[in-house]
Design a protein around this motif. Structure first.
Motif, mmCIF file in Angstrom:
data_model
loop_
_atom_site.group_PDB
_atom_site.id
_atom_site.type_symbol
_atom_site.label_atom_id
_atom_site.label_comp_id
_atom_site.label_asym_id
_atom_site.label_seq_id
_atom_site.Cartn_x
_atom_site.Cartn_y
_atom_site.Cartn_z
ATOM 1 N N SER A 85 -11.964 -8.329 -11.292
ATOM 2 C CA SER A 85 -10.631 -7.751 -11.089
ATOM 3 C C SER A 85 -10.003 -8.173 -9.767
ATOM 4 O O SER A 85 -8.786 -8.119 -9.610
ATOM 5 C CB SER A 85 -10.709 -6.217 -11.149
ATOM 6 N N LEU A 86 -10.825 -8.591 -8.807
ATOM 7 C CA LEU A 86 -10.321 -9.016 -7.506
ATOM 8 C C LEU A 86 -10.765 -10.447 -7.228
ATOM 9 O O LEU A 86 -11.918 -10.795 -7.456
ATOM 10 C CB LEU A 86 -10.839 -8.100 -6.397
ATOM 11 N N ARG A 87 -9.839 -11.232 -6.733
ATOM 12 C CA ARG A 87 -10.161 -12.611 -6.366
ATOM 13 C C ARG A 87 -9.474 -12.949 -5.050
ATOM 14 O O ARG A 87 -8.393 -12.448 -4.755
ATOM 15 C CB ARG A 87 -9.712 -13.590 -7.464
ATOM 16 N N ASP A 123 -3.449 -11.056 -4.387
ATOM 17 C CA ASP A 123 -2.251 -10.211 -4.454
ATOM 18 C C ASP A 123 -1.617 -9.978 -3.078
ATOM 19 O O ASP A 123 -0.686 -9.181 -2.938
ATOM 20 C CB ASP A 123 -2.566 -8.872 -5.116
ATOM 21 N N LEU A 140 -6.902 -11.573 -0.399
ATOM 22 C CA LEU A 140 -6.851 -11.431 -1.857
ATOM 23 C C LEU A 140 -5.625 -12.124 -2.434
ATOM 24 O O LEU A 140 -4.612 -12.324 -1.748
ATOM 25 C CB LEU A 140 -6.845 -9.948 -2.235
ATOM 26 N N SER A 182 -14.963 -13.279 -5.521
ATOM 27 C CA SER A 182 -14.541 -12.493 -6.684
ATOM 28 C C SER A 182 -15.408 -11.250 -6.795
ATOM 29 O O SER A 182 -16.582 -11.262 -6.430
ATOM 30 C CB SER A 182 -14.644 -13.318 -7.973
ATOM 31 N N SER A 183 -14.811 -10.167 -7.272
ATOM 32 C CA SER A 183 -15.571 -8.934 -7.474
ATOM 33 C C SER A 183 -16.430 -9.080 -8.713
ATOM 34 O O SER A 183 -16.205 -9.947 -9.562
ATOM 35 C CB SER A 183 -14.627 -7.742 -7.618
ATOM 36 N N LEU A 208 -10.358 -0.388 -0.186
ATOM 37 C CA LEU A 208 -9.006 -0.904 -0.433
ATOM 38 C C LEU A 208 -7.930 0.180 -0.399
ATOM 39 O O LEU A 208 -6.784 -0.073 -0.735
ATOM 40 C CB LEU A 208 -8.961 -1.634 -1.775
#
Length: 223
Positions: free
Chosen positions: A167-169, A190, A188, A162-163, A222
């Motif tokens: 916000s990112l996982r 998404d 990720l 995770s960030s 990214l």
């Protein structure tokens, strides 16, 4: 940042990988590389055990490539960062795919990238020839010793990432070893894939007990 069993010392944190046996869900002994050095390691699979051993207890150090001479010696392709580590090994486990045999190492020498091993249990080519292509493993207690902030790659594969701002996982899928530093391949949630340099600026924390890693994504990674 990763270890099959390698000793790159350019990074602050090290992860060792003793290469994983993906087919047998075992780990390999490579992996002290990356920002966090990683040694080639195994993929931790939810398997109860393997021939009397728990999967996470075993690390693959080599594969028997061929016989060498007629006196029972074998040419071993190392799956460990440091081929010289065979000099210190007294025993290995031979995975015959039917059973796990404990072999005592009688002598070690080297040829190009290979280790030439002689086992006390075999004295002629006919007795050992049938094990070509089979894996040699060690238990964790006989694996290379990890230094502070050093991990086996096998132990890193599958950790939740995770960030820092949440916000990112995602999940760490693979470790790419480059000349400068390791790169973590993170899938990720998404669907995107993040290639994260294993450097101190990007890898903020690793907690293997919780199976988690906190990262900082540098601008442009990214895009």
């Amino acid at each position: 940042m990763t270890v099959f069993e390698m000793d790159r010392k350019r990074m602050f944190l090290c992860f060792k990988r003793e290469h994983p046996l993906f087919t047998m869900s075992c780990f390999a002994e490579r992996g002290r590389y990356a920002c966090f050095k990683s040694r080639p390691a195994f993929v931790t699979l939810s398997v109860r055990g393997y021939k009397g051993y728990k999967m996470e207890e075993l690390l693959k150090v080599g594969i028997i490539a061929s016989t060498h001479g007629v006196r029972g010696e074998v040419k071993v392709f190392p799956t460990t960062d440091d081929v010289n580590r065979f000099k210190k090994l007294k025993t290995v486990l031979l995975d015959t795919e039917k059973e796990m045999l404990t072999l005592n190492i009688e002598s070690v020498k080297f040829f190009k990238q290979f280790a030439i091993l002689k086992f006390k249990e075999f004295d002629n080519i006919n007795a050992i020839e049938k094990y070509k292509g089979k894996s040699l493993l060690v238990t964790r207690e006989n694996a290379v010793k990890l230094k502070k902030d050093e991990y086996f790659i096998a132990d890193l594969i599958g950790v939740n990432v995770s960030s820092e701002d949440g916000s990112l996982r995602g999940q760490l899928k693979d470790v790419i070893q480059t000349g400068a530093n390791d790169v973590y391949v993170i899938g990720l949630e998404d669907g995107r894939e993040l290639l994260l340099p294993a450097i101190r600026e990007c890898v903020l924390d690793v907690n293997l007990e919780e199976g988690s890693m906190k990262i900082h994504v540098l601008e442009g990674l990214l895009d």
